[in-house]
Design a protein around this motif. Structure first.
Motif, mmCIF file in Angstrom:
data_model
loop_
_atom_site.group_PDB
_atom_site.id
_atom_site.type_symbol
_atom_site.label_atom_id
_atom_site.label_comp_id
_atom_site.label_asym_id
_atom_site.label_seq_id
_atom_site.Cartn_x
_atom_site.Cartn_y
_atom_site.Cartn_z
ATOM 1 N N CYS A 211 0.820 -1.495 0.220
ATOM 2 C CA CYS A 211 -0.049 -0.111 -0.131
ATOM 3 C C CYS A 211 0.946 1.284 0.010
ATOM 4 C CB CYS A 211 -0.926 -0.235 1.226
ATOM 5 S SG CYS A 211 -1.936 1.491 1.235
ATOM 6 N N ASP A 212 0.371 2.087 -0.849
ATOM 7 C CA ASP A 212 0.965 3.611 -0.679
ATOM 8 C C ASP A 212 -0.330 4.500 -0.604
ATOM 9 O OD1 ASP A 212 1.973 6.075 -1.242
ATOM 10 O OD2 ASP A 212 3.118 5.558 -2.851
ATOM 11 N N PRO A 213 -0.152 5.023 0.642
ATOM 12 C CA PRO A 213 -1.360 5.944 1.032
ATOM 13 C C PRO A 213 -1.137 7.445 0.453
ATOM 14 C CG PRO A 213 -0.104 5.893 2.887
ATOM 15 C CD PRO A 213 0.384 5.113 1.915
ATOM 16 N N ALA A 214 -0.268 7.572 -0.123
ATOM 17 C CA ALA A 214 0.021 9.243 -0.865
ATOM 18 C C ALA A 214 0.672 9.001 -2.208
ATOM 19 C CB ALA A 214 0.832 9.797 -0.116
ATOM 20 N N CYS A 215 0.064 8.072 -2.941
ATOM 21 C CA CYS A 215 0.539 7.163 -4.222
ATOM 22 C C CYS A 215 1.006 8.069 -5.278
ATOM 23 C CB CYS A 215 -0.476 6.076 -4.511
ATOM 24 S SG CYS A 215 -1.655 6.510 -5.267
ATOM 25 N N GLY A 216 0.419 9.311 -5.473
ATOM 26 C CA GLY A 216 0.815 10.148 -6.428
ATOM 27 C C GLY A 216 0.500 9.411 -7.900
ATOM 28 N N SER A 217 1.439 9.504 -8.752
ATOM 29 C CA SER A 217 1.236 8.485 -10.156
ATOM 30 C C SER A 217 1.371 7.135 -10.022
ATOM 31 C CB SER A 217 1.966 9.218 -11.150
ATOM 32 O OG SER A 217 3.422 9.172 -11.116
ATOM 33 N N ALA A 218 1.787 6.551 -8.892
ATOM 34 C CA ALA A 218 1.799 5.063 -8.494
ATOM 35 C C ALA A 218 3.115 4.406 -9.088
ATOM 36 C CB ALA A 218 0.528 4.352 -9.257
ATOM 37 N N SER A 219 4.050 5.313 -9.339
ATOM 38 C CA SER A 219 5.245 4.693 -9.687
ATOM 39 C C SER A 219 6.051 3.887 -8.587
ATOM 40 C CB SER A 219 6.233 6.031 -10.059
ATOM 41 O OG SER A 219 6.412 7.071 -9.013
ATOM 42 N N LEU A 220 5.779 4.203 -7.138
ATOM 43 C CA LEU A 220 6.487 3.572 -6.190
ATOM 44 C C LEU A 220 5.931 2.128 -6.219
ATOM 45 C CD1 LEU A 220 8.198 3.115 -4.027
ATOM 46 C CD2 LEU A 220 7.015 4.654 -2.739
ATOM 47 N N LEU A 221 4.508 2.249 -6.119
ATOM 48 C CA LEU A 221 3.623 0.974 -6.137
ATOM 49 C C LEU A 221 3.961 0.058 -7.144
ATOM 50 C CD1 LEU A 221 -0.194 2.014 -5.048
ATOM 51 C CD2 LEU A 221 1.664 0.526 -3.686
ATOM 52 N N MET A 285 -7.726 -1.105 6.669
ATOM 53 C CA MET A 285 -7.170 -2.408 5.943
ATOM 54 C C MET A 285 -5.527 -2.462 6.617
ATOM 55 S SD MET A 285 -8.452 -2.695 2.090
ATOM 56 C CE MET A 285 -7.354 -4.244 1.863
ATOM 57 N N LEU A 286 -4.947 -3.737 6.894
ATOM 58 C CA LEU A 286 -3.814 -3.797 7.207
ATOM 59 C C LEU A 286 -2.818 -4.564 6.002
ATOM 60 C CD1 LEU A 286 -4.335 -5.313 10.918
ATOM 61 C CD2 LEU A 286 -4.285 -2.882 10.298
ATOM 62 N N PHE A 287 -1.705 -4.192 5.857
ATOM 63 C CA PHE A 287 -0.833 -4.598 4.906
ATOM 64 C C PHE A 287 0.515 -5.046 5.271
ATOM 65 C CE2 PHE A 287 -3.562 -0.852 3.667
ATOM 66 C CZ PHE A 287 -4.351 -1.563 2.436
ATOM 67 N N ASP A 288 1.007 -5.919 4.216
ATOM 68 C CA ASP A 288 2.358 -6.504 4.514
ATOM 69 C C ASP A 288 3.608 -5.269 4.491
ATOM 70 O OD1 ASP A 288 1.742 -9.525 4.686
ATOM 71 O OD2 ASP A 288 1.067 -9.001 2.637
ATOM 72 N N ILE A 289 3.051 -4.523 3.365
ATOM 73 C CA ILE A 289 4.043 -3.533 3.277
ATOM 74 C C ILE A 289 3.584 -1.974 2.767
ATOM 75 C CG2 ILE A 289 5.684 -2.453 1.518
ATOM 76 C CD1 ILE A 289 6.630 -5.163 0.692
ATOM 77 N N VAL A 290 3.802 -1.249 3.642
ATOM 78 C CA VAL A 290 3.294 0.203 3.404
ATOM 79 C C VAL A 290 4.380 0.992 3.114
ATOM 80 C CG1 VAL A 290 2.089 2.111 4.411
ATOM 81 C CG2 VAL A 290 1.560 -0.197 5.135
ATOM 82 N N THR A 291 4.418 2.005 1.874
ATOM 83 C CA THR A 291 5.533 2.867 1.774
ATOM 84 C C THR A 291 4.648 4.072 0.998
ATOM 85 O OG1 THR A 291 7.607 2.834 0.258
ATOM 86 C CG2 THR A 291 5.618 1.555 -0.700
ATOM 87 N N ALA A 292 5.596 5.219 1.177
ATOM 88 C CA ALA A 292 5.130 6.456 0.575
ATOM 89 C C ALA A 292 6.218 7.509 0.546
ATOM 90 C CB ALA A 292 4.063 6.968 1.339
ATOM 91 N N ASN A 293 5.764 8.480 -0.161
ATOM 92 C CA ASN A 293 6.676 9.791 -0.478
ATOM 93 C C ASN A 293 5.544 10.473 -0.246
ATOM 94 O OD1 ASN A 293 8.480 11.799 -0.771
ATOM 95 N ND2 ASN A 293 8.481 11.644 -3.100
ATOM 96 N N PRO A 294 5.171 10.939 0.976
ATOM 97 C CA PRO A 294 3.935 12.061 1.439
ATOM 98 C C PRO A 294 4.587 13.561 1.198
ATOM 99 C CG PRO A 294 4.803 11.009 3.307
ATOM 100 C CD PRO A 294 5.476 10.122 2.187
ATOM 101 N N PRO A 295 3.795 14.367 0.721
ATOM 102 C CA PRO A 295 4.214 15.889 0.856
ATOM 103 C C PRO A 295 4.913 16.202 2.137
ATOM 104 C CG PRO A 295 1.727 15.514 0.906
ATOM 105 C CD PRO A 295 2.221 14.243 0.771
ATOM 106 N N ALA A 327 1.621 12.689 10.739
ATOM 107 C CA ALA A 327 0.202 12.520 10.703
ATOM 108 C C ALA A 327 0.241 11.234 9.620
ATOM 109 C CB ALA A 327 -0.525 13.405 9.943
ATOM 110 N N PHE A 328 1.057 11.400 8.515
ATOM 111 C CA PHE A 328 1.246 10.302 7.701
ATOM 112 C C PHE A 328 1.887 9.036 8.140
ATOM 113 C CE2 PHE A 328 0.405 14.021 4.614
ATOM 114 C CZ PHE A 328 -0.566 13.266 3.771
ATOM 115 N N ILE A 329 3.081 9.232 8.721
ATOM 116 C CA ILE A 329 3.638 8.339 9.585
ATOM 117 C C ILE A 329 2.692 7.325 10.576
ATOM 118 C CG2 ILE A 329 5.633 7.556 11.308
ATOM 119 C CD1 ILE A 329 7.450 10.021 10.065
ATOM 120 N N SER A 330 2.115 8.254 11.371
ATOM 121 C CA SER A 330 0.930 7.748 12.234
ATOM 122 C C SER A 330 0.177 6.538 11.476
ATOM 123 C CB SER A 330 0.233 8.685 13.193
ATOM 124 O OG SER A 330 1.434 9.423 13.952
ATOM 125 N N HIS A 331 -0.591 7.284 10.428
ATOM 126 C CA HIS A 331 -1.373 6.459 9.800
ATOM 127 C C HIS A 331 -0.886 5.104 9.168
ATOM 128 C CE1 HIS A 331 -4.676 5.619 6.500
ATOM 129 N NE2 HIS A 331 -3.477 5.421 5.786
#
Length: 511
Positions: A211-221, A285-295, A327-331
């Motif tokens: 999961c990427d909760p701030a996915c932008g154009s989804a390149s990281l996913l 939802m709970l995930f195995d991997i959560v990753t993001a480059n949030p603002p 806030a993003f880290i906590s989420h």
């Protein structure tokens, strides 16, 4: 892939298409037109390629051909294809016809291009006054349509071979728009080498939910998914994301499709104020991997409603009103799968500005709680000028739910990069060194250090990397006696040359 087809030729032809709009509207506006036209041209070429194949095989059975085409991964109404638009390009109302085609494509493909009533093309209109009055607009769009008819932009699978060619072209365009997009670029794009590094650090496995909760154009996913396919020859994974900006969410949906990622769920909405990725009970939802480059340090992230958050994401503390990093880290922490007997816990990687490592007040208290809960695994300092829209250096924080000790690895990779004109880049060697150091998990002189919980506590839970990784280089001692002797020798040589030059001038008659 056909050896005659070169990715660079496709990329160049796409970038040249932007000349249609330059001088008329800004890149931030015309990027949507170019990327959408690429999407339309690609699905049209795939549809036509498959139709031609079926026609050769079943030419005497048009009903069978029609049935086969209706079972395609993507349904394309005949009047909505690029070819239908191209055939009428000299007529009036090009913008209106393109918009109608996009709407028909959405309707024919169910939920693939929609989310909770919002469609991918909802914020994109070719029939806009931004392109000028009707005659000018029609001419500009005719040029755009004709440009995509170039031989280099024949994107039929029988010619280009694999989906990666199209996905790579799409990523190329997004990167080019980001490099010209200034401050807004960071809203939709993570540099590819940073995505490569993040996906390698998190090492996604077959069966993982990512999961990427701030996915932008989804390149990281997409990079995480590609890692599973490359390392394990498996497509057994699922990608999830959420994006707050409507036009960027549309980019993510198209990007997923062009990369052949069908097993995905990308939601539109504000992750902090209104998380959309929920289970059947309405919980996160709970995930195995959560990753993001949030603002970075987002202002107005939803502070006023955080105390009453129904998911309890901010039980470690509420981040400051004008800085939403924690806030993003906590989420993200709250959406990691817990470790249980026989099951690995979730792991997480997030890009943050350096202030997250040392700022005090409420952020300091949240940071302390995360460390005391033994969730933080590594802090990796990155070079400056890696990210579009900001020149500040950033760091990657790695969290794990199943750590085996209470140590934290610090890596200072801030001085190792490939310098560019406007942006720095991480080279493959830079990335390989970070990965190897993280996996080996040991101290490396002037590069990495394993800090105990006690050391971090003694530093008041400050994670500023120079407190742990000593990169000080002693200046070489200067032998002043030797320097003086060299100076005297040079002075003597200069005196001798002056005497010699004076002799030559005298012979030539100059005093």
């Amino acid at each position: 892939m056909n050896d005659k087809v070169k990715q660079d030729d496709i990329n160049k032809a796409l970038w040249d298409a932007c000349d249609t709009f330059r001088g008329t509207i800004s890149a931030d506006t015309y990027k949507d037109f170019i990327l959408t036209m690429l999407f339309l041209k690609y699905i049209s070429d795939v549809w036509q390629d498959h139709y031609d194949t079926y026609a050769k095989q079943h030419g005497d059975s048009p009903e069978l051909i029609e049935a086969l085409m209706n079972s395609e991964r993507f349904v394309l109404p005949r009047d909505a294809s690029y070819y239908a638009i191209y055939a009428r390009r000299h007529e009036a109302k090009n913008g209106e016809r393109i918009d109608q085609a996009l709407h028909a494509i959405e309707e024919a493909n169910g939920t693939k291009l929609k989310d909770a009533g919002k469609s991918v093309f909802q914020d994109i209109s070719f029939n806009t006054d931004k392109l000028g009055e009707e005659k000018q607009k029609n001419g500009i769009l005719r040029e755009l349509i004709e440009h995509f008819d170039k031989p280099e932009l024949n994107l039929k699978p029988s010619r280009v071979g694999t989906l990666d060619v199209i996905g790579n072209a799409y990523e190329y365009l997004i990167k080019k728009f980001a490099s010209n997009g200034g401050q807004k670029a960071g809203e939709f794009y993570t540099p590819p080498e940073v995505s490569d590094l993040m996906s390698e650090l998190l090492d996604p496995q077959p069966g993982d939910t990512i999961c990427d909760p701030a996915c932008g154009s989804a390149s990281l996913l997409i990079k995480c998914g590609a890692r599973v396919r490359t390392n394990h020859d498996s497509k057994s994974y699922a990608l999830y994301g959420q994006e707050a900006i409507g036009s960027t969410w549309a980019l993510a949906k198209m990007n997923m499709f062009l990369h052949g990622e069908d097993n995905h769920k990308i939601e539109w909405g504000d992750t902090i104020r209104n998380p959309k990725l929920l289970d059947k009970n309405g919980d996160l939802m709970l995930f195995d991997i959560v990753t993001a480059n949030p603002p970075f340090s987002l202002d107005k992230w939803g502070h006023d409603d955080a105390a009453a958050d129904r998911f309890g994401r901010f039980h470690r503390g509420i981040p400051p009103k004008t800085k939403g990093d924690y806030a993003f880290i906590s989420h993200m922490i709250e959406t990691l799968k817990p470790a249980s007997r026989g099951t690995k816990g979730g792991r997480m990687g997030v890009v943050v500005p350096h202030g997250v490592l040392f700022r005090g007040s409420s952020e300091g208290k949240i940071r302390q709680r995360l460390i005391e809960e033994n969730l933080l695994d590594a802090v990796i300092g990155l070079p400056e000028k890696l990210f579009y829209g900001t020149g500040i250096p950033a760091a990657i924080l790695i969290f794990k739910k199943d750590k085996i000790d209470s140590n934290v690895l610090f890596i200072d990779a801030s001085r190792e990069y490939k310098s560019g004109k406007n942006q720095n880049e991480l080279s493959p060697e830079n990335i390989a060194k970070i990965i190897a150091t993280y996996r080996e998990g040991g101290s490396v002189e002037k590069y990495a250090y394993i800090a105990s919980l006690k050391e971090i506590q003694d530093n008041d839970y400050n994670l500023n990397i120079p407190r742990y990784v000593d990169t000080f280089e002693e200046e070489e001692q200067i032998d002043l006696v030797a320097v003086r002797e060299q100076r005297l020798a040079l002075t003597a040589q200069l005196d001798a040359l002056e005497v010699e030059m004076a002799g030559y001038l005298k012979e030539l008659g100059y005093e």
